[in-house]
Design a protein around this motif. Structure first.
Motif, mmCIF file in Angstrom:
data_model
loop_
_atom_site.group_PDB
_atom_site.id
_atom_site.type_symbol
_atom_site.label_atom_id
_atom_site.label_comp_id
_atom_site.label_asym_id
_atom_site.label_seq_id
_atom_site.Cartn_x
_atom_site.Cartn_y
_atom_site.Cartn_z
ATOM 1 N N GLY A 1 -1.749 -0.291 6.024
ATOM 2 C CA GLY A 1 -2.869 0.530 5.591
ATOM 3 C C GLY A 1 -4.167 -0.082 6.089
ATOM 4 N N ASN B 1 -6.512 5.801 6.075
ATOM 5 C CA ASN B 1 -6.982 6.909 5.244
ATOM 6 C C ASN B 1 -8.373 6.628 4.669
ATOM 7 O OD1 ASN B 1 -6.248 4.929 3.506
ATOM 8 N ND2 ASN B 1 -4.736 6.124 2.354
ATOM 9 N N GLY C 1 -6.636 -1.081 4.219
ATOM 10 C CA GLY C 1 -6.937 -2.258 3.410
ATOM 11 C C GLY C 1 -6.069 -3.414 3.864
ATOM 12 N N ASP C 2 -4.823 -3.093 4.053
ATOM 13 C CA ASP C 2 -3.816 -4.054 4.465
ATOM 14 C C ASP C 2 -4.189 -4.773 5.759
ATOM 15 O OD1 ASP C 2 -1.338 -4.972 3.630
ATOM 16 O OD2 ASP C 2 -0.250 -3.658 5.019
ATOM 17 N N GLY D 1 -5.344 3.582 -1.205
ATOM 18 C CA GLY D 1 -4.635 4.681 -1.854
ATOM 19 C C GLY D 1 -3.846 4.222 -3.062
ATOM 20 N N LEU D 2 -3.010 3.224 -2.844
ATOM 21 C CA LEU D 2 -2.072 2.821 -3.884
ATOM 22 C C LEU D 2 -2.775 2.383 -5.163
ATOM 23 C CD1 LEU D 2 1.066 2.348 -4.195
ATOM 24 C CD2 LEU D 2 0.547 -0.055 -3.896
ATOM 25 N N THR D 3 -3.884 1.671 -4.994
ATOM 26 C CA THR D 3 -4.582 1.136 -6.172
ATOM 27 C C THR D 3 -5.642 2.102 -6.678
ATOM 28 O OG1 THR D 3 -5.858 -0.094 -4.569
ATOM 29 C CG2 THR D 3 -4.174 -1.314 -5.755
ATOM 30 N N ILE E 1 -9.349 4.485 2.652
ATOM 31 C CA ILE E 1 -9.384 4.248 1.205
ATOM 32 C C ILE E 1 -8.203 3.365 0.800
ATOM 33 C CG2 ILE E 1 -7.921 6.211 0.497
ATOM 34 C CD1 ILE E 1 -11.295 5.583 -1.092
ATOM 35 N N GLY F 1 0.858 -1.170 0.000
ATOM 36 C CA GLY F 1 0.000 0.000 0.000
ATOM 37 C C GLY F 1 0.894 1.218 0.000
ATOM 38 N N CYS F 2 0.292 2.413 -0.105
ATOM 39 C CA CYS F 2 1.101 3.628 -0.010
ATOM 40 C C CYS F 2 1.821 3.637 1.326
ATOM 41 C CB CYS F 2 0.205 4.860 -0.063
ATOM 42 S SG CYS F 2 -0.652 5.072 -1.614
HETATM 43 C C1 LIG Z 1 -2.619 -10.183 -2.363
HETATM 44 C C2 LIG Z 1 -2.835 -8.862 -2.970
HETATM 45 N N1 LIG Z 1 -4.109 -8.459 -3.252
HETATM 46 C C3 LIG Z 1 -4.334 -7.250 -3.772
HETATM 47 C C4 LIG Z 1 -3.286 -6.414 -4.020
HETATM 48 C C5 LIG Z 1 -3.553 -5.048 -4.634
HETATM 49 N N2 LIG Z 1 -3.396 -4.015 -3.686
HETATM 50 C C6 LIG Z 1 -2.282 -3.333 -3.545
HETATM 51 S S1 LIG Z 1 -2.376 -2.131 -2.401
HETATM 52 C C7 LIG Z 1 -3.952 -2.506 -2.050
HETATM 53 C C8 LIG Z 1 -4.770 -1.743 -1.053
HETATM 54 C C9 LIG Z 1 -4.031 -0.582 -0.461
HETATM 55 O O1 LIG Z 1 -4.857 0.061 0.481
HETATM 56 P P1 LIG Z 1 -4.370 0.252 1.974
HETATM 57 O O2 LIG Z 1 -3.937 -1.003 2.516
HETATM 58 O O3 LIG Z 1 -5.405 0.978 2.693
HETATM 59 O O4 LIG Z 1 -3.053 1.146 1.838
HETATM 60 P P2 LIG Z 1 -2.912 2.647 1.388
HETATM 61 O O5 LIG Z 1 -2.422 2.599 -0.007
HETATM 62 O O6 LIG Z 1 -4.238 3.277 1.486
HETATM 63 O O7 LIG Z 1 -1.927 3.213 2.302
HETATM 64 C C10 LIG Z 1 -4.381 -3.546 -2.842
HETATM 65 C C11 LIG Z 1 -5.745 -4.098 -2.791
HETATM 66 C C12 LIG Z 1 -1.988 -6.853 -3.747
HETATM 67 N N3 LIG Z 1 -0.925 -6.095 -3.944
HETATM 68 N N4 LIG Z 1 -1.789 -8.080 -3.216
#
Ligand SMILES: Cc1ncc(C[n+]2csc(CCOP(=O)(O)OP(=O)(O)O)c2C)c(N)n1
Ligand code: SF4
Ligand code: SF4
Ligand SMILES: [Mg+2]
Lengths: 351, 777
Positions: free
Chosen positions: A126, A155, A128-129, A159-161, A157, A84-85
């Motif tokens: 993150g 956040n 999502g993470d 972010g990275l995707t 959301i 993630g970001c």
């Molecule tokens: C196993 C797997 N599933 C999906 C993804 C795609 N992916 C990359 S980042 C991300 C979500 C990022 O959101 P978050 O965790 O909130 O981090 P942020 O960028 O917001 O800091 C996803 C779904 C991946 N890299 N690996």
């Protein structure tokens, strides 16, 4: 009474002697000699690739300051993240880092704790993470209570995707996956954490009050156990005005303070007058506070220093020599090995 | 003979020690001190001896008491329905073991008895009469968790106990050493191995293939292209190599640790290297051995120290110099530090890594030469443990022999070990334990402390096996020595504090506050009435047990007892008074209370020589009490003075109170409402006030609130910069335009940039900019 000296020992009640020298280990004094003084630069690496204005920058600064003030040797410190970001943070720390798999930061950090108990472990995730793909690991990490500082960069959301709804996106938030607004009530990471057995440290803070962010992370770092800090983090790229109302109205954060929690200095107290004295050992009140989102409660919600650490419960004092590992594995394998008639391990090895 | 004449005879004996056919009877072996009356047969008594020198469990359980073990086991069976039966059998077994130990049947005298063997033998013996004993014995045994030698108080006890505790401590040191060495070697080898694995040589196809030796011959091993893998690895990553100096250093310390001879290796190694011995019977030999092994010790300790640094990556070959504004601090490199390692002497803390030297000597063998050697050994500060065993406390001092008739002939009162003790105390960093054999179990914790002490330790033990006490068991003789203050218990622990009161402990003596321990003694008189009196146990009583000194006592037939016969402590006081008055012929005689073989109470007159020895030993005890913080004359004086001063001050205060007017106390009213009002000023107003006050028209940033978001620094990195905490401030307001200031203020999400007033009136578009800046000023 007889007033002569006894057997040559002068009689004296007030005679004092210097203490015997404390046992000095040459290693101790040499290491002392090399105790480093660190600057913020010692922890900086590269130029962050985050968007300008991203709250992750504030978190990065806060952890760098913490490392400097705690004099954490870079080679004894590790930052673990998922994807993630926010998970890019280890790249910008001049310490050890592990930018791992989406959702898997916690199990990797746990492995590091077990194999290298000498390292200080930090985890950056993150929303999502941590709360989506990594939710199972999250729950169990709380329960295992291993000594590390976990930061949830929330956040609301992905972010990275590029702007997909996350479990913490508030109901109605328009994102690429919920163009008509998200349908479900958001997951509350604080309530979840406070509901898991063995929880030992839960705090919440916002990225835009640097002083408080630092103080909270510092308290989390000093807590012995799994310290979970949810940091409400702005993503100006995808949600540029999402937090504005909170950002500009100091009354919309609720400062939790207590002699066993955070002590609020006068500068902060002047600006953030909306305060509550909250004893972090009060779990029920912590749960009530956690359920509120406006004003945003910030500070230490819960702390319990008596929860046992998994790594201490399961500590193994044996040295992991190659032979120990090998014999252990062989013993396991032997449980399933079927030797030909008349053959045994002993014979096999002799041959 | 009339009463008058008898009294004169008694006084004559007191003064001269001569009987003069007076009807006084000589004291012989059949008399015992009254306080021992009930302990004629120690095998029938449950007490702390014999001891088990336990070779299992923690060092705290190194010395156990047989009765204690049985009690513990019985306690553990609290809930068991057979508890009472097992307890009864336990006591009987105990007694049987005591008997066997006191009068060995199947074992040569002096040969160590094995606890398990004696316990089982006792069980077999008692099972003949009651078949359930066997079960009781087994169940108790299972709860003991102890095995090893069983020892009673005898000539060999002090050295057995001390040596055992020493070896238990050494065993735990050995374990710690091996664990440390193993850990260090593992990591050092890992460093060396990593180099090989990371070198081009380590990436050769043969080595890669060897890594899969287990799969040799399998389809995987034959199909996998190790040559290609090797090429890729060699190209992809530069070989990593240790510097030659580091490799040699690590190899050197590995060899030194591997070859060490201070601890017996855990696994037998080939070759003829033998581990060093550490038990000696002369201090000179121990010192000699220490000197011979010194270089070896330095090498090993140095290797361990370097190894710790190496495995943590903390070894810095050369030093560094830090130059501040004015000062420069230099840190020496480890190469330099270790070059001279040990040259200035090894400190006790480091030496504690290695085994401790143990020296066991008998005080009777201590000539001037040996005494000097012990003093030398103790004053080195080395972790050396010296046991001096005394068997005869009352040995007459050098110039006297056999009796005390000549006035200058004092009793030695353990003079040899006492000299050692005094010297040791004066060395100030020696741990000291003085104890009778009978006290050793009670003092096991101090013994262990001394053995683990980070410096020299001196143990002075009286065995009680004097050879002059007839058939009185050594345990009782030893206990009597403690009781009579002839051999007081002393623990001097330099690590306990910095002054006498914390370092010196004498509270393990009976009634440490008193001159003598006093015990109630009950008996029946001729008319079968129970009488009770308090009997003190003094040096005179202790002397009366010794064959060599019986002539200083005379039994007075019961018919001749009179008021003039007083107890020794009273007599000591009385004789001081009489002496002061110039009385030559005293009106009273000192007496001690004894029992004869028919358990009849008897009294014996103590002659003046024996009384004077008692007085001397009492004076020594009193000095010791003072050192130990009891009845300290300095302290008493200080208290007296302080009390006098306090009284003076009090009197003065009283005086001034009477003269001074009463202070008028006005309750201070807090302007609470006003304070609350001041607090409630709104945040915006505060910020504005501050801005006007301290910044005037200049632009500024509320740096402490900056979130490091990079907005402003991206607008103009000369104008906006980060401080040491990575928070923005205005580095140079003239490095850019007013427009940039206003744009940064607008971009700053936390609105902490205040643009102030424009500096250049000619900047285009100022009117608009001033309007935009207004909300941020
Ligand atoms: C196993 C797997 N599933 C999906 C993804 C795609 N992916 C990359 S980042 C991300 C979500 C990022 O959101 P978050 O965790 O909130 O981090 P942020 O960028 O917001 O800091 C996803 C779904 C991946 N890299 N690996
Ligand atoms: S997308 Fe959002 S979270 Fe990611 S770097 Fe940009 S502002 Fe930060
Ligand atoms: S724009 Fe504001 S928050 Fe961002 S770096 Fe500059 S002063 Fe700090
Ligand atoms: Mg996110």
């Amino acid at each position: 009474m007889n007033d002569t000296t006894m057997n040559g020992i002068a009689k004296s009640g007030a005679m004092t002697f210097p203490l015997p020298l404390a046992p000095v280990n040459v290693n101790d004094c040499l290491l002392e000699l090399y105790e480093e003084h660190y600057e913020l630069e010692d922890y900086q690496k590269g130029v962050p690739r985050w968007c300008t204005g991203c709250g992750d920058n504030a978190i990065l600064t806060a952890v760098q300051r913490l490392c400097r003030d705690e004099k954490l040797a870079p080679e004894k410190t590790v930052f673990v993240s998922g994807i993630g970001c926010s998970s890019r943070l280890p790249h910008y720390m001049n310490t050890y880092g592990f930018h791992s798999l989406h959702g898997r930061a916690l199990p990797i950090a746990e492995g590091i704790r077990l194999a290298r108990p000498d390292l200080k472990v930090f985890v950056n995730m993150g929303d999502g993470d941590c709360c989506s793909i990594g939710a199972a690991h999250w729950i169990h990490a709380i329960r295992y209570n291993m000594n590390m500082t976990a930061m949830l960069h929330d956040n609301n959301i992905y972010g990275l995707t590029k702007k997909q709804a996350s479990p913490t996106s508030p109901i109605g938030l328009k994102t690429n996956t919920t163009p008509r607004g998200s349908y479900l009530e958001a997951l509350n990471p604080l309530s979840v954490t406070l509901g898991v057995s063995n929880v030992s440290f839960v705090a919440q803070v916002v990225d835009w009050i640097p002083k408080l962010l630092y103080q909270t992370l510092s308290a989390a770092y000093h807590h012995k156990g799994f310290s979970f800090v949810r940091i409400i983090q702005r993503c100006p790229e995808w949600l540029p005005t999402h937090m504005d109302d909170y950002l500009h109205d100091p009354q919309r954060v609720l400062l939790l303070h207590h002699e066993n929690g955070l002590e609020i200095d006068s500068e902060l107290a002047k600006r953030y007058t909306n305060m509550e004295e909250h004893d972090p050992s009060n779990l029920n009140r912590a749960r009530e506070i956690a359920s509120g989102s406006d004003p945003i409660p910030v500070g230490i919600l819960y702390r319990n220093d008596d929860v046992p650490l998994y790594e201490e419960v399961r500590s193994d004092s044996r040295l992991r020599t190659t032979s120990l590992v090998k014999n252990g594995l062989e013993a396991e394998f032997d449980k399933f090995t079927i030797w030909p008639e008349g053959q045994t391990r002993a014979k096999h090895e002799a041959a | 003979m009339n009463m008058e004449v008898k009294a004169q005879d008694q006084i004559a004996f007191y003064l001269t020690g001569q009987h003069n056919g007076s009807g006084l009877k000589p004291l012989d072996r059949s008399y015992r001190p009254a306080l021992f009356a009930r302990h004629a047969d120690l095998t029938a008594v449950r007490y702390d001896f014999p001891l088990v020198l336990n070779s299992e469990g923690t060092p705290e359980r190194a010395v156990l008491s047989l009765s204690g073990l049985v009690d513990e086991a019985v306690e553990a069976l609290r809930e068991d329905k057979d508890r009472d039966r097992i307890a009864q059998h336990g006591y009987a077994l105990e007694r049987e073991v005591r008997k066997e130990l006191a009068h060995p049947i199947g074992r040569a005298n002096g040969v160590a008895a094995d606890f398990a063997t004696l316990w089982n033998a006792a069980a077999a013996q008692l099972t003949v009469e009651d078949s359930t004993v066997d079960d009781s014995a087994k169940r108790l045994w299972a709860l003991f968790h102890a095995k090893g030698e069983l020892v009673d108080a005898d000539f060999a006890l002090p050295s057995r106990v001390v040596r055992h505790v020493w070896s238990v401590v050494q065993a735990s040191k050995a374990t710690a050493f091996h664990e440390r060495a193993e850990r260090l070697l593992l990591k050092l080898h890992a460093i060396l191995d990593a180099e090989i694995a990371g070198s081009d040589k380590g990436r050769l196809p043969e080595r890669l293939r060897a890594g899969l030796a287990a799969q040799a011959g399998t389809s995987f091993a034959t199909t996998f292209n190790f040559d290609a893998m090797s090429r890729i690895l060699i190209d992809a990553k530069p070989a990593l190599a240790l510097s030659e100096a580091r490799r040699r250093r690590i190899q050197g310390i590995v060899d030194t640790i591997d070859r060490q001879r201070f601890y017996v290796p855990k696994t037998a190694v080939t070759g003829d290297t033998q581990a060093h011995g550490f038990v000696f019977y002369r201090c000179a030999d121990a010192l000699q051995a220490y000197k011979e092994r010194r270089q070896e010790a330095i090498e090993l300790l140095k290797a361990l120290s370097i190894a710790e640094l190496e495995v943590n990556g903390d070894y810095r070959e050369s030093g560094s110099t830090d130059v501040d504004d004015q000062t420069s601090t230099s840190v020496p490199g480890h190469d330099m530090i270790f070059e001279d390692f040990g040259a200035g002497g090894l400190d006790a803390g480091l030496l504690a890594t290695l085994p401790d030297y143990l020296v066991c000597q008998y005080s009777s063998e201590l000539g001037a030469e040996e005494t000097l050697q012990i003093v030398e050994a103790l004053s080195t500060g080395l972790p050396i443990r010296v046991l001096v065993q005394t068997d005869d406390l009352l040995e007459p001092s050098g110039i006297a022999k056999a009796n005390l008739v000549a006035p200058e002939r004092h009793l030695a009162l353990a003079s040899r070990s006492r000299q050692m003790l005094d010297t040791a105390i004066n060395l100030t960093d020696v741990f000291i334990l003085q104890s009778s054999a009978s006290q050793l179990f009670r003092l096991r914790e101090a013994l262990l402390r001394g053995m683990s002490y980070n410096g020299p330790a001196f143990f002075s033990v009286f065995s009680g096996s004097t050879g002059h006490n007839g058939d009185v068991p050594a345990y009782l003789v030893a206990a009597a020595a403690t009781e009579s203050r002839a051999f007081p218990t002393i623990v001097y622990d330099p690590s306990a504090g910095s002054d006498w009161s914390t370092r010196l402990a004498i509270d393990d003596n009976p009634s440490p506050q008193d001159a003598w321990p006093v015990h109630p003694f009950e008996y029946e008189n001729e008319t079968l009435q129970t009488r009770s009196e308090n009997v003190a146990f003094t040096l005179a009583d202790f002397m009366a047990m010794d064959d060599r000194f019986r002539e200083h006592f005379a039994i007075v037939p019961k018919a001749d007892w009179s008021e003039a016969m007083i107890a020794v402590p009273d007599s000591l006081k009385m004789s001081v008074k009489e002496l002061a008055k110039g009385t030559i012929v005293p009106s009273t005689v000192p007496c001690i209370t004894l029992v004869d073989e028919n358990f009849q109470v008897q009294r014996a007159i103590v002659n003046r020589r024996a009384l004077e020895e008692t007085r001397r030993s009492h004076a020594m005890w009193h000095s010791l009490q003072e050192l130990g913080g009891i009845h300290n004359s300095h302290a008493a004086l200080a208290v007296e003075r302080a009390e006098a001063r306090a009284a003076e001050r009090f009197a003065e205060q009283m005086k001034s109170l009477v003269t001074a007017p009463a202070p008028s106390v006005q309750p201070v009213k807090e302007p609470l409402a006003a304070a609350a009002q001041a607090e409630s000023i709104t945040v915006g107003e505060v910020a504005v006030t501050v801005a006007q006050e301290s910044h005037g028209d200049d632009p500024y940033i509320e740096t402490a609130r900056c979130t490091t978001c990079n907005e402003c620094t991206q607008v103009n990195s000369k104008m906006f910069a980060y401080n040491g905490d990575k928070q923005a401030y205005i580095a140079d307001a003239n490095a850019g335009t007013y427009r940039q200031l206003v744009e940064a203020a607008e971009g700053c999400q936390v609105s902490i940039i205040h643009p102030g007033k424009p500096r250049n009136p000619k900047e285009p578009g100022l009117d608009d900019l001033i309007v935009r800046a207004a909300p941020f000023n």
